[in-house]
Design a protein around this motif. Structure first.
Motif, short mmCIF file in Angstrom:
data_model
loop_
_atom_site.label_atom_id
_atom_site.label_comp_id
_atom_site.label_asym_id
_atom_site.label_seq_id
_atom_site.Cartn_x
_atom_site.Cartn_y
_atom_site.Cartn_z
N ASP A 50 0.82 -1.21 0.00
CA ASP A 50 0.00 0.00 0.00
C ASP A 50 0.86 1.27 0.00
O ASP A 50 0.33 2.38 0.06
N LYS A 51 2.15 1.11 -0.10
CA LYS A 51 3.08 2.24 -0.28
C LYS A 51 3.44 2.30 -1.76
O LYS A 51 3.89 1.30 -2.34
N SER A 72 -6.91 -1.15 -1.64
CA SER A 72 -7.49 -1.80 -0.46
C SER A 72 -8.20 -3.11 -0.79
O SER A 72 -8.37 -3.96 0.07
N ASP A 73 -8.58 -3.31 -2.07
CA ASP A 73 -9.22 -4.57 -2.47
C ASP A 73 -8.19 -5.64 -2.85
O ASP A 73 -8.55 -6.73 -3.28
N ARG A 109 -5.76 15.97 -4.22
CA ARG A 109 -5.57 14.67 -3.55
C ARG A 109 -6.38 13.63 -4.30
O ARG A 109 -7.51 13.89 -4.72
N PHE A 110 -5.79 12.45 -4.40
CA PHE A 110 -6.40 11.39 -5.18
C PHE A 110 -6.25 10.09 -4.41
O PHE A 110 -5.15 9.70 -4.04
N SER A 111 -7.34 9.39 -4.13
CA SER A 111 -7.33 8.15 -3.36
C SER A 111 -6.53 7.06 -4.09
O SER A 111 -6.65 6.91 -5.31
N LEU A 112 -5.75 6.30 -3.33
CA LEU A 112 -5.00 5.18 -3.92
C LEU A 112 -5.94 4.20 -4.61
O LEU A 112 -5.60 3.61 -5.63
N ASP A 113 -7.15 4.02 -4.05
CA ASP A 113 -8.12 3.10 -4.63
C ASP A 113 -8.65 3.57 -5.99
O ASP A 113 -9.22 2.77 -6.73
#
Length: 160
Positions: A50-51, A72-73, A109-113
């Motif tokens: 997740d990094k 996250s999935d 900002r942009f979600s990793l998902d």
């Protein structure tokens, strides 16, 4: 006395020729070390977390970067580390802050998902599954895909 001067001149000329040869040889060796031939980017799935991991690549004189992260999935998402909106700015790249990435130009900002889920706007440009090769262990992004997307990055990208 004339023979001595002629001998000194010959020795000095020989030294200059040898030093010039060494300099040229050293320059050629260093230049070949710095110019890496463009190749496929191979991303080991086992090393992606997740990094965000960044994979720099150079096409000609253009610096580029691909990023990979585990969402996250559990899926691995890939993208070019630049955006369409801020493209042209040397700061049109992302850095991770928690579970988001932040554009270093505009601060969006942009979600990793959301990486690889949409194209356009101020988000990293996705490298969709159909545009890469994948097996059980690796994700391979072809040098052709990289070359074809060189235009997404400007000559001054990530210089400030």
């Amino acid at each position: 006395m004339k023979k001595s001067r002629k001998l000194n001149f010959t020795i000095i000329a020989a030294i200059i020729v040898v030093l010039t040869g060494i300099f040229i040889f050293k320059f050629a060796i260093n230049d070949s070390k710095n110019s890496v031939e463009l190749a496929d980017i191979v991303i080991s799935k086992s090393q992606i977390t997740d990094k965000v991991t960044f994979y720099p690549v150079k096409v000609g004189k253009t610096n580029m970067e691909v990023l990979a992260v585990k969402a996250s999935d559990g899926t691995i998402r890939t993208a070019f580390n630049t955006c369409q909106v801020c493209n042209g700015s040397p700061r049109a790249y992302y850095k991770q802050e928690g579970d988001t990435i932040v554009c270093q130009n505009c601060g969006n900002r942009f979600s990793l998902d959301m990486i690889e889920q949409q194209r356009g706007g101020c988000n990293p440009i996705p490298i969709y599954r159909e545009n890469r090769n994948e097996d059980a262990e690796n994700i391979i992004i072809s040098k052709e895909l990289i070359e074809n997307n060189k235009g997404l990055f400007t000559a001054n990208w990530k210089t400030k």
